[in-house]
Write a protein that holds these residues in place. Structure first.
Motif, PDB file in Angstrom:
ATOM      1  N   UNK A  37      -1.230 -70.354  31.607  1.00 33.96           N
ATOM      2  CA  UNK A  37      -2.667 -70.237  31.009  1.00 33.96           C
ATOM      3  C   UNK A  37      -3.606 -70.208  32.496  1.00 33.96           C
ATOM      4  N   UNK A  38      -2.909 -69.991  33.695  1.00 31.63           N
ATOM      5  CA  UNK A  38      -3.814 -70.198  34.803  1.00 31.63           C
ATOM      6  C   UNK A  38      -3.605 -68.817  35.525  1.00 31.63           C
ATOM      7  N   UNK A  39      -4.839 -68.355  36.060  1.00 32.02           N
ATOM      8  CA  UNK A  39      -4.769 -67.301  36.962  1.00 32.02           C
ATOM      9  C   UNK A  39      -3.791 -67.223  38.141  1.00 32.02           C
ATOM     10  N   UNK A  40      -2.898 -66.444  38.393  1.00 29.54           N
ATOM     11  CA  UNK A  40      -2.147 -66.526  39.481  1.00 29.54           C
ATOM     12  C   UNK A  40      -2.360 -65.186  40.516  1.00 29.54           C
ATOM     13  N   UNK A  41      -2.811 -64.167  39.922  1.00 35.72           N
ATOM     14  CA  UNK A  41      -2.986 -62.943  40.534  1.00 35.72           C
ATOM     15  C   UNK A  41      -4.188 -62.074  39.760  1.00 35.72           C
ATOM     16  N   UNK A  42      -4.832 -61.400  40.674  1.00 37.79           N
ATOM     17  CA  UNK A  42      -6.021 -60.625  40.117  1.00 37.79           C
ATOM     18  C   UNK A  42      -5.934 -59.390  41.036  1.00 37.79           C
ATOM     19  N   UNK A  43      -6.130 -58.150  40.513  1.00 38.56           N
ATOM     20  CA  UNK A  43      -6.446 -56.868  41.225  1.00 38.56           C
ATOM     21  C   UNK A  43      -7.346 -55.968  40.465  1.00 38.56           C
ATOM     22  N   UNK A  44      -7.806 -54.974  41.254  1.00 36.93           N
ATOM     23  CA  UNK A  44      -8.615 -53.990  40.510  1.00 36.93           C
ATOM     24  C   UNK A  44      -8.345 -52.542  41.123  1.00 36.93           C
ATOM     25  N   UNK A  45      -8.136 -51.573  40.258  1.00 38.51           N
ATOM     26  CA  UNK A  45      -7.829 -50.444  40.796  1.00 38.51           C
ATOM     27  C   UNK A  45      -8.699 -49.268  40.264  1.00 38.51           C
ATOM     28  N   UNK A  46      -9.188 -48.207  41.166  1.00 43.54           N
ATOM     29  CA  UNK A  46     -10.153 -47.245  40.732  1.00 43.54           C
ATOM     30  C   UNK A  46      -9.713 -46.122  39.648  1.00 43.54           C
ATOM     31  N   UNK A  47      -9.294 -46.544  38.662  1.00 40.19           N
ATOM     32  CA  UNK A  47      -8.963 -45.318  37.404  1.00 40.19           C
ATOM     33  C   UNK A  47      -9.316 -46.119  36.279  1.00 40.19           C
ATOM     34  N   UNK A  48      -9.993 -45.377  35.391  1.00 36.96           N
ATOM     35  CA  UNK A  48     -10.455 -45.710  34.181  1.00 36.96           C
ATOM     36  C   UNK A  48     -10.816 -44.610  33.225  1.00 36.96           C
ATOM     37  N   UNK A  49     -11.959 -44.968  32.333  1.00 39.22           N
ATOM     38  CA  UNK A  49     -12.383 -43.950  31.457  1.00 39.22           C
ATOM     39  C   UNK A  49     -13.026 -42.882  31.957  1.00 39.22           C
ATOM     40  N   UNK A  50     -13.634 -42.947  33.267  1.00 37.04           N
ATOM     41  CA  UNK A  50     -14.401 -41.990  33.742  1.00 37.04           C
ATOM     42  C   UNK A  50     -13.247 -40.864  34.210  1.00 37.04           C
ATOM     43  N   UNK A  51     -11.996 -41.089  34.808  1.00 39.37           N
ATOM     44  CA  UNK A  51     -10.844 -40.293  34.895  1.00 39.37           C
ATOM     45  C   UNK A  51     -10.480 -39.527  33.674  1.00 39.37           C
ATOM     46  N   UNK A  52     -10.560 -40.299  32.501  1.00 38.87           N
ATOM     47  CA  UNK A  52     -10.199 -39.827  31.159  1.00 38.87           C
ATOM     48  C   UNK A  52     -11.131 -38.500  30.958  1.00 38.87           C
ATOM     49  N   UNK A  53     -12.296 -38.947  31.025  1.00 36.10           N
ATOM     50  CA  UNK A  53     -13.449 -37.933  30.839  1.00 36.10           C
ATOM     51  C   UNK A  53     -13.427 -36.747  31.501  1.00 36.10           C
ATOM     52  N   UNK A  54     -13.226 -37.128  32.935  1.00 30.92           N
ATOM     53  CA  UNK A  54     -12.892 -35.802  33.845  1.00 30.92           C
ATOM     54  C   UNK A  54     -11.914 -34.867  33.647  1.00 30.92           C
ATOM     55  N   UNK A  55     -10.819 -35.485  33.201  1.00 34.00           N
ATOM     56  CA  UNK A  55      -9.822 -34.769  32.781  1.00 34.00           C
ATOM     57  C   UNK A  55      -9.872 -33.982  31.349  1.00 34.00           C
ATOM     58  N   UNK A  56     -10.759 -34.634  30.463  1.00 31.02           N
ATOM     59  CA  UNK A  56     -10.992 -33.708  29.153  1.00 31.02           C
ATOM     60  C   UNK A  56     -12.171 -32.529  29.726  1.00 31.02           C
ATOM     61  N   UNK A  57     -13.052 -33.049  30.366  1.00 29.64           N
ATOM     62  CA  UNK A  57     -14.227 -32.000  30.737  1.00 29.64           C
ATOM     63  C   UNK A  57     -13.657 -30.841  31.643  1.00 29.64           C
TER      64      UNK A  57
END
Length: 284
Positions: free
Chosen positions: A163-183
């Motif tokens: 129940x305790x946080x032992x690791x966090x991370x953040x990477x630049x891939x998300x919904x914007x990339x989904x929209x770019x592919x669809x576009x």
């Protein structure tokens, strides 16, 4: 009934109630109100809970004031949150004083001040500031697993042990990339692709086009959970509303993957659950 199933039911019931009060607020008086402000890349959400931590009101607005997890239009963000605050106060016939907020994991040194200032600038007294997946786990209650928050600009990962946080991370891939592919695939403007992907009626058609991006997200998850004892993965964030995304991620990670009802609202509800009735003094 298993503990996991109980937790999932709590999450889904809370989200369902929030969806209902967004349409029709609960007007009974509460001794205190707990408010959560979620500044998302594609959508800003404000959730209000009563003294029993039950949803009583909420609203959301699609906006372009945050990109890749960072506030890029400070004035616009303040205006949106202020307007939402006023709208909810009118509906509830009360003043909303305290609010909590959240930021993508690992961005505390570059954007926590901007998010804090947006909330304060909108007229709230900031009561708490935490990372988004940790906020989501206030609702999910994962003990040994990972919360993966796939937002518009980034994918945030928090790993929990007991129940305790032992690791966090953040990477630049998300919904914007989904929209770019669809576009690119459909030869439509980016803004139109954003709207197109939100329509569940289009999900079956666009899923094969988006599958490589989903697999990239799964690869990011695999990279960050390596070496950790992750028993389950819970997906949150607006991008996870895509029908079937949990199946591909489960297949690529080999770990049981759960997607709550309307994952867009899990994090803002967790932020509201983290709200306190005192001013935030800063821990970042």
């Amino acid at each position: 009934m298993s503990e996991k199933r109980v937790n999932f039911e709590y999450c889904d019931q809370l989200v369902e109630k929030f969806e209902q009060v967004c349409e029709k607020p609960e007007l009974h008086k509460s001794s205190v109100y707990y408010t959560g402000v979620d500044l998302g890349t594609a959508c800003v959400v404000v959730a209000v809970l009563d003294e029993n931590y039950e949803p009583v009101a909420g609203c959301y607005k699609y906006a372009d004031v945050v990109r890749d997890g960072m506030v890029v239009d400070y004035i616009g963000a303040v205006q949106i949150v202020r307007e939402m605050k006023q709208e909810l106060e009118e509906k509830l016939d009360t003043e909303l004083v305290y609010a909590a907020a959240a930021i993508p994991p690992g961005t505390e040194t570059v954007d926590s001040g901007a998010v804090e200032n947006v909330v304060r600038g909108a007229g709230f007294t900031l009561s708490n500031l935490l990372d988004e997946p940790t906020a989501a786990n206030e609702v999910l209650k994962i003990q040994n697993g990972a919360v993966v928050d796939i937002g518009g600009g980034t994918t945030g990962i928090s790993i929990f042990k007991d129940g305790k946080v032992v690791y966090i991370a953040d990477e630049p891939t998300g919904g914007t990339h989904f929209s770019l592919v669809l576009s690119g695939a459909y030869k439509m403007p980016f803004e139109d692709a954003e709207v197109f992907k939100r329509d569940p009626d289009n999900h079956k058609e666009i899923f094969p086009v988006l599958k490589p991006v989903i697999e990239k997200v799964a690869a990011i998850i695999n990279e960050h959970i390596e070496g950790h004892q992750v028993e389950e993965i819970s997906l949150v964030g607006g991008t996870c509303c895509l029908t079937g995304i949990e199946g591909t991620i489960e297949k690529k990670t080999g770990i049981y993957t759960h997607k709550p009802r309307n994952p867009m609202f899990v994090t803002p509800l967790g932020i509201a659950l983290s709200c306190r009735q005192e001013e935030y003094e800063g821990k970042w």
